[in-house]
Write a protein that holds these residues in place. Structure first.
Motif, PDB file in Angstrom:
ATOM      1  N   MET A  76       0.794  -1.220   0.000  1.00  0.00           N
ATOM      2  CA  MET A  76       0.000   0.000   0.000  1.00  0.00           C
ATOM      3  C   MET A  76       0.833   1.280   0.000  1.00  0.00           C
ATOM      4  SD  MET A  76      -2.867  -1.321   2.742  1.00  0.00           S
ATOM      5  CE  MET A  76      -3.592   0.297   2.986  1.00  0.00           C
ATOM      6  N   TYR A  77       2.129   1.167  -0.218  1.00  0.00           N
ATOM      7  CA  TYR A  77       2.974   2.357  -0.281  1.00  0.00           C
ATOM      8  C   TYR A  77       4.165   2.088  -1.186  1.00  0.00           C
ATOM      9  CZ  TYR A  77       5.809  -0.109   3.216  1.00  0.00           C
ATOM     10  OH  TYR A  77       6.565  -1.032   3.883  1.00  0.00           O
ATOM     11  N   GLY A  78       4.896   3.163  -1.521  1.00  0.00           N
ATOM     12  CA  GLY A  78       6.038   3.029  -2.407  1.00  0.00           C
ATOM     13  C   GLY A  78       7.213   2.346  -1.751  1.00  0.00           C
ATOM     14  N   GLU A  79       8.118   3.119  -1.177  1.00  0.00           N
ATOM     15  CA  GLU A  79       9.277   2.566  -0.476  1.00  0.00           C
ATOM     16  C   GLU A  79       9.279   3.108   0.950  1.00  0.00           C
ATOM     17  OE1 GLU A  79      13.044   2.858  -2.404  1.00  0.00           O
ATOM     18  OE2 GLU A  79      12.345   2.020  -4.295  1.00  0.00           O
TER      19      GLU A  79
ATOM     20  N   GLU B 181     -11.919   0.265 -12.739  1.00  0.00           N
ATOM     21  CA  GLU B 181     -11.504  -0.977 -12.089  1.00  0.00           C
ATOM     22  C   GLU B 181     -10.022  -0.989 -11.732  1.00  0.00           C
ATOM     23  OE1 GLU B 181     -12.697  -4.209 -14.613  1.00  0.00           O
ATOM     24  OE2 GLU B 181     -14.789  -4.091 -13.959  1.00  0.00           O
ATOM     25  N   GLY B 182      -9.319   0.097 -12.011  1.00  0.00           N
ATOM     26  CA  GLY B 182      -7.895   0.151 -11.702  1.00  0.00           C
ATOM     27  C   GLY B 182      -7.645   0.563 -10.267  1.00  0.00           C
ATOM     28  N   PHE B 183      -6.436   1.082  -9.994  1.00  0.00           N
ATOM     29  CA  PHE B 183      -6.101   1.478  -8.636  1.00  0.00           C
ATOM     30  C   PHE B 183      -5.721   2.950  -8.577  1.00  0.00           C
ATOM     31  CE2 PHE B 183      -2.243  -0.118 -10.578  1.00  0.00           C
ATOM     32  CZ  PHE B 183      -1.198   0.648 -10.092  1.00  0.00           C
ATOM     33  N   VAL B 184      -5.895   3.523  -7.396  1.00  0.00           N
ATOM     34  CA  VAL B 184      -5.656   4.949  -7.182  1.00  0.00           C
ATOM     35  C   VAL B 184      -4.398   5.131  -6.345  1.00  0.00           C
ATOM     36  CG1 VAL B 184      -6.554   7.088  -6.196  1.00  0.00           C
ATOM     37  CG2 VAL B 184      -8.114   5.477  -7.306  1.00  0.00           C
ATOM     38  N   THR B 185      -3.507   6.007  -6.807  1.00  0.00           N
ATOM     39  CA  THR B 185      -2.331   6.374  -6.026  1.00  0.00           C
ATOM     40  C   THR B 185      -2.444   7.839  -5.608  1.00  0.00           C
ATOM     41  OG1 THR B 185      -0.946   7.231  -7.836  1.00  0.00           O
ATOM     42  CG2 THR B 185      -0.962   4.853  -7.504  1.00  0.00           C
TER      43      THR B 185
ATOM     44  N   ALA C  16     -11.865   5.680   2.083  1.00  0.00           N
ATOM     45  CA  ALA C  16     -12.245   6.319   0.818  1.00  0.00           C
ATOM     46  C   ALA C  16     -11.946   5.453  -0.395  1.00  0.00           C
ATOM     47  CB  ALA C  16     -11.533   7.659   0.671  1.00  0.00           C
ATOM     48  N   GLY C  17     -11.051   4.455  -0.226  1.00  0.00           N
ATOM     49  CA  GLY C  17     -10.676   3.616  -1.352  1.00  0.00           C
ATOM     50  C   GLY C  17      -9.387   4.035  -2.015  1.00  0.00           C
ATOM     51  N   LEU C  18      -8.495   4.691  -1.268  1.00  0.00           N
ATOM     52  CA  LEU C  18      -7.171   5.030  -1.781  1.00  0.00           C
ATOM     53  C   LEU C  18      -6.279   3.795  -1.679  1.00  0.00           C
ATOM     54  CD1 LEU C  18      -5.116   7.289  -2.702  1.00  0.00           C
ATOM     55  CD2 LEU C  18      -4.475   7.393  -0.292  1.00  0.00           C
ATOM     56  N   ASP C  19      -5.640   3.414  -2.771  1.00  0.00           N
ATOM     57  CA  ASP C  19      -4.931   2.136  -2.817  1.00  0.00           C
ATOM     58  C   ASP C  19      -3.455   2.215  -2.444  1.00  0.00           C
ATOM     59  OD1 ASP C  19      -7.213   0.620  -3.798  1.00  0.00           O
ATOM     60  OD2 ASP C  19      -6.950   1.760  -5.646  1.00  0.00           O
ATOM     61  N   VAL C  20      -2.741   3.230  -2.972  1.00  0.00           N
ATOM     62  CA  VAL C  20      -1.290   3.250  -2.778  1.00  0.00           C
ATOM     63  C   VAL C  20      -0.832   4.668  -2.445  1.00  0.00           C
ATOM     64  CG1 VAL C  20       0.965   2.720  -3.788  1.00  0.00           C
ATOM     65  CG2 VAL C  20      -1.036   1.390  -4.472  1.00  0.00           C
ATOM     66  N   GLU C  21      -0.053   4.777  -1.359  1.00  0.00           N
ATOM     67  CA  GLU C  21       0.561   6.054  -0.987  1.00  0.00           C
ATOM     68  C   GLU C  21       1.922   6.140  -1.653  1.00  0.00           C
ATOM     69  OE1 GLU C  21       1.785   8.639   3.002  1.00  0.00           O
ATOM     70  OE2 GLU C  21       1.550   6.465   3.155  1.00  0.00           O
ATOM     71  N   MET C  22       2.175   7.254  -2.354  1.00  0.00           N
ATOM     72  CA  MET C  22       3.423   7.405  -3.097  1.00  0.00           C
ATOM     73  C   MET C  22       4.164   8.671  -2.685  1.00  0.00           C
ATOM     74  SD  MET C  22       3.922   4.856  -5.110  1.00  0.00           S
ATOM     75  CE  MET C  22       5.071   5.469  -6.341  1.00  0.00           C
ATOM     76  N   PRO C  23       5.511   8.671  -2.839  1.00  0.00           N
ATOM     77  CA  PRO C  23       6.355   7.540  -3.206  1.00  0.00           C
ATOM     78  C   PRO C  23       6.853   6.761  -1.985  1.00  0.00           C
ATOM     79  CG  PRO C  23       7.695   9.497  -3.129  1.00  0.00           C
ATOM     80  CD  PRO C  23       6.298   9.922  -2.758  1.00  0.00           C
ATOM     81  N   PHE C  24       6.571   7.316  -0.786  1.00  0.00           N
ATOM     82  CA  PHE C  24       7.073   6.717   0.435  1.00  0.00           C
ATOM     83  C   PHE C  24       5.944   6.468   1.424  1.00  0.00           C
ATOM     84  CE2 PHE C  24      10.367  10.034  -0.764  1.00  0.00           C
ATOM     85  CZ  PHE C  24      11.091   9.172  -1.564  1.00  0.00           C
ATOM     86  N   GLN C  25       6.229   5.646   2.399  1.00  0.00           N
ATOM     87  CA  GLN C  25       5.282   5.343   3.468  1.00  0.00           C
ATOM     88  C   GLN C  25       5.297   6.481   4.480  1.00  0.00           C
ATOM     89  OE1 GLN C  25       6.465   2.205   6.150  1.00  0.00           O
ATOM     90  NE2 GLN C  25       4.372   1.446   6.340  1.00  0.00           N
TER      91      GLN C  25
ATOM     92  N   SER D  78      -5.292  -3.337  -6.546  1.00  0.00           N
ATOM     93  CA  SER D  78      -4.050  -2.924  -7.195  1.00  0.00           C
ATOM     94  C   SER D  78      -3.325  -4.120  -7.809  1.00  0.00           C
ATOM     95  CB  SER D  78      -3.141  -2.184  -6.211  1.00  0.00           C
ATOM     96  OG  SER D  78      -2.782  -3.002  -5.129  1.00  0.00           O
ATOM     97  N   LEU D  79      -3.321  -5.247  -7.100  1.00  0.00           N
ATOM     98  CA  LEU D  79      -2.641  -6.445  -7.619  1.00  0.00           C
ATOM     99  C   LEU D  79      -3.291  -6.953  -8.904  1.00  0.00           C
ATOM    100  CD1 LEU D  79      -1.638  -8.930  -4.762  1.00  0.00           C
ATOM    101  CD2 LEU D  79      -0.187  -7.967  -6.550  1.00  0.00           C
ATOM    102  N   SER D  80      -4.605  -7.011  -8.918  1.00  0.00           N
ATOM    103  CA  SER D  80      -5.294  -7.563 -10.083  1.00  0.00           C
ATOM    104  C   SER D  80      -5.035  -6.727 -11.326  1.00  0.00           C
ATOM    105  CB  SER D  80      -6.796  -7.667  -9.826  1.00  0.00           C
ATOM    106  OG  SER D  80      -7.370  -6.386  -9.660  1.00  0.00           O
ATOM    107  N   THR D  81      -4.810  -5.429 -11.128  1.00  0.00           N
ATOM    108  CA  THR D  81      -4.509  -4.554 -12.262  1.00  0.00           C
ATOM    109  C   THR D  81      -3.073  -4.724 -12.724  1.00  0.00           C
ATOM    110  OG1 THR D  81      -6.113  -2.915 -11.502  1.00  0.00           O
ATOM    111  CG2 THR D  81      -4.453  -2.169 -13.068  1.00  0.00           C
ATOM    112  N   ARG D  82      -2.138  -4.617 -11.818  1.00  0.00           N
ATOM    113  CA  ARG D  82      -0.735  -4.596 -12.235  1.00  0.00           C
ATOM    114  C   ARG D  82      -0.198  -5.965 -12.630  1.00  0.00           C
ATOM    115  NH1 ARG D  82       3.103  -5.434  -8.152  1.00  0.00           N
ATOM    116  NH2 ARG D  82       2.337  -5.533  -5.997  1.00  0.00           N
ATOM    117  N   LEU D  83      -0.845  -7.043 -12.178  1.00  0.00           N
ATOM    118  CA  LEU D  83      -0.409  -8.374 -12.608  1.00  0.00           C
ATOM    119  C   LEU D  83      -0.628  -8.585 -14.103  1.00  0.00           C
ATOM    120  CD1 LEU D  83      -1.519 -10.708  -9.670  1.00  0.00           C
ATOM    121  CD2 LEU D  83       0.814 -10.126 -10.358  1.00  0.00           C
TER     122      LEU D  83
END
Length: 756
Positions: free
Chosen positions: A79-82, A294-298, A314-323, A352-357
């Motif tokens: 759920m986050y970058g690095e 159907e994709g993911f939100v960063t 809210a449905g936010l998928d990935v925090e970028m670029p860091f935790q 997020s996985l289903s999209t990027r796979l």
């Protein structure tokens, strides 16, 4: 004795100090070396990591199975970058030492064989650079490309950007920027395509399809209502439902539904009281439930979400670029309090996985060697894009300049020989080279043996003398990344203080919004000083948006908007000025006669209300004549329109309106014309714009040639959003149809049709 003892203590302290300094230097050296030579894991599922889950080609099922095997910590790691410290060290080291943008890897899980994904910005060229890659093909900025009114060109540009990203071992692009330009002072105006939702939507779809063609995950941004830069981390934008749906979201909706991007980036700002990174109305109710995304939100990069629990809700998928807020502590706190559940986490990670796979399962990396970066065809496309983008606003018969021997050409201005491709924020791109205006013009005249003189204009008397003795003057004015662009300041507190004060607090910043739309004082002084000295003077403007020309436009015979025109901008400029290319760009925004005619704009603010009207819709509604209308641009030839015909005068709610018109090139040179179609709503029972763009087509016509341009409009695209019913509604009534060369009334043929 005492002195001797003191001396020994000092020497011992110096010795230990030297050891400490040496250790610090060693540690810093190790940090630098490690971060410059970071591991680059494969972005694809390799044979040795192949597990039973990957045998199922349904990535939704695969993702669900993989998530079921993860611990909570493993889920959070998706759920986050690095990690913050190591990621920041890598990013900073690469910027400072190599002046490059580092790869930030997201979501790798070695235990389960899940490869990471890695992001590059790229509105005008690939941002991340791989080993031994010195630069990339750098195109004109988005606003310039919007001025081309050529979505096919945008599609081809993004194919090149995508292929060069792949060559740099990247598979995710934080682009295109499709925020609407509601005021020309917005600092990041150069990144988007213009003021009109229809134009933005067409270009957004073209960009996404170009990127996805090469298995790059596209990420349109910034969702939503991001068009104030200096307060972007703190401003709350208030907007009513009709304005939101009809003005600020249609281009996102079209890009999502027709372009089908893998991802969306949320904006920093708040909308109606809730920050976009944790705005459930935007991210779930509208984006997913209403539009079917159907994709993911960063998040936007750095401080893109302020409340981790609200982000999950809210449905936010990935925090970028860091935790930063998607931490184990925050998530566990939300689970313990019952505010969120582990099923919420599962849903996010599965999404997020289903999209990027889908992208990780296609290992075609060998198709993208670094030797393909900067191919001759790509560089040719960069030049073509720059030529098609340039907008000729004024020409009193002096352009194109004549190609003949024995001339002296003066290229004047502080920007005349500056490598100036746009802002230095996230949209920056390191070009293989940059051809400046002076270099392009000088190269053009080499074969003719003409004398091309460069002068920065700092000495007005010298510049006047030069102008008086030259055969023609090319005066280059405008801006750089210091004047406009992404607002670079790394303190949310400082931004909040300035927003509360309603003004800049004098902190050191880069870029940002333009509070005054005039040129810089030195540029205006130069124009006023030089125009009396020579009648063959062309003012070339470099910048990302509209400017106020009211104090000098009547004094000069030619004005050309060249924008930030990319690595081949100098060649393109010379080709336009000397007739090797015929200008065909059209303004993607309106330019007011008076700055007060634009809607209100406050760069430093914590609260701001966006109204329903802006740009040409505002000018039309108020009956205000702009200096230059939306869609305007001159050519070296003339075009005429006739024989406008509506194929079916009455259509149903589910029909397509088909229209044709003859367009003729009545001049002596070949050229391209942008045929623009607008729909009028004078019979509406609700408040609606006078007219709205609902179609356009760029047509190439040889000298003396006539072509029939065919355009169509779906009846559903005439709808307005009714907040009371929460539905889009098409009115049964008579509509106006306008077709012509710009949004100005005098440039349009008119007819009517009925929707039953």
């Amino acid at each position: 004795m005492a002195k001797s003892k003191f001396k020994r203590i000092v020497l011992k302290l110096l010795k230990w100090f030297g050891i400490v300094v040496a250790l610090i230097l060693v540690i810093l050296s190790i940090v630098v070396i490690v971060n410059l030579n970071y591991d680059k894991p494969s972005l694809y599922v390799s044979e040795e990591n192949l597990q039973k889950e990957y045998a199922n080609t349904d990535t939704k099922v695969m993702a669900k199975n993989l998530v079921a095997q993860m611990s909570l910590d493993e889920k959070i790691a998706q759920m986050y970058g690095e990690p913050y410290a190591s990621g920041m060290a890598k990013l900073a080291t690469n910027f400072l030492v190599k002046k490059r943008f580092a790869h930030i890897y997201v979501g790798e899980n070695k235990r389960l064989g899940i490869p990471p994904w890695v992001l590059s910005d790229g509105p005008r060229g690939a941002r991340v650079l791989g080993k031994d890659v010195k630069g990339v093909t750098t195109f004109p900025v988005g606003m310039a490309r919007g001025a081309s009114w050529n979505p096919d060109l945008e599609y081809r540009i993004n194919q090149v950007i995508a292929s060069e990203m792949r060559a740099n071992k990247v598979n995710y692009a934080a682009t295109p920027c499709i925020n609407l330009l509601r005021h020309p002072g917005w600092g990041r105006a150069q990144e988007t395509y213009g003021e009109d939702p229809w134009l933005l939507g067409e270009f957004g779809v073209a960009a996404v399809k170009g990127l996805e063609k090469h298995n790059i995950m596209a990420c349109p941004k910034h969702f939503a209502l991001n068009s104030i830069e200096n307060s972007r981390w703190v401003v709350d934008v208030e907007v009513d439902e009709r304005t939101l749906r009809e003005v600020y979201l249609p281009h996102f909706k079209k890009t999502v539904q027709k372009g089908k991007p893998a991802s969306i980036m949320s904006a920093y700002n708040a909308v109606n009281g809730e920050f976009c990174g944790s705005n459930k109305e935007l991210l779930t109710h509208i984006l997913r439930d209403d539009w079917g995304f159907e994709g993911f939100v960063t998040t936007d990069w750095l401080m893109g979400v302020y409340d981790g629990i609200k982000g999950v809700q809210a449905g936010l998928d990935v925090e970028m670029p860091f935790q930063q807020v998607y931490t184990q502590e925050v998530i566990q706190e939300g689970l313990d309090s019952g505010e969120i559940s582990e099923s919420d986490i599962d849903k996010i990670v599965t999404r997020s996985l289903s999209t990027r796979l889908k992208y990780a399962l296609i290992d075609d990396q060998d198709n993208y060697p670094t030797s393909d970066i900067g191919k001759p065809s790509s560089i040719e496309l960069a030049r073509e894009a720059a030529e098609e983008s340039m907008v000729l606003l004024k020409n009193e018969g002096i352009l194109p300049f004549k190609n003949q021997e024995g001339k002296t050409i003066a290229v004047i201005g502080r920007l005349a020989d500056l490598e100036n491709t746009g802002d230095r924020g996230s949209s920056d791109s390191k070009p293989l080279y940059v051809e400046t205006p002076f270099e392009g013009i000088q190269k053009h005249h080499q074969a003719q043996g003409n004398k091309v003189i460069l002068d920065d204009g700092s000495d007005l008397e010298r510049a006047k003398e030069l102008a008086g003795n030259a055969d023609e003057i090319v005066l280059v004015v405008g801006f750089t990344h210091e004047d406009e662009g992404e607002y670079i300041i790394f303190s949310r507190e400082q931004m909040e203080e300035a927003a509360e004060a309603g003004k800049s607090l004098g902190k050191v910043t880069i870029g940002g919004d333009r509070e005054d739309l005039s040129l810089l004082e030195q540029d205006e002084m130069l124009i006023k000083a030089l125009h009396p000295m020579n009648d063959n003077l062309a003012v070339v403007y470099v910048g990302g948006s509209a400017i106020d020309m009211s104090t000098w436009e009547d004094d000069v015979p030619a004005i050309l908007f060249s924008w930030y025109s990319g690595m081949e901008g100098g060649t393109a400029l010379a080709n336009i000025l000397y007739g090797n290319a015929n200008p065909s760009g059209k303004l993607p925004f309106s330019i007011a006669k008076n700055q007060k005619d634009y809607p209100p704009f406050t760069p430093y603010t914590k609260n701001f209300k966006y109204g329903y009207y802006h740009g040409y819709t505002l000018f039309d509604k108020k009956g205000t004549t702009p200096a230059y209308p939306f869609g305007f641009g001159l050519s070296y030839t003339n075009f005429t329109y006739d024989s406008l015909a509506v194929k079916t005068q009455e259509i149903s709610m589910d029909d397509l309106l088909e229209v044709e018109v003859n367009v003729s090139n009545t001049g002596e040179v070949d050229g391209k014309e942008v045929v623009q179609l607008y729909i009028g709503f004078s019979n509406s029972t609700v408040d609606r714009p006078v007219k709205l763009l609902r179609g356009f087509k760029k047509v190439h016509l040889k000298a003396g040639e006539t072509k029939k341009a065919l355009l169509d409009v779906a009846a559903k695209d005439l709808a307005w959003y009714n907040p009371a019913t929460e539905n889009w509604e098409v009115e049964s009534m008579t509509y106006e149809l306008y077709i012509g060369s710009s949004s100005a009334k005098n440039d349009l043929l008119q007819s009517t049709f009925i929707v039953k």
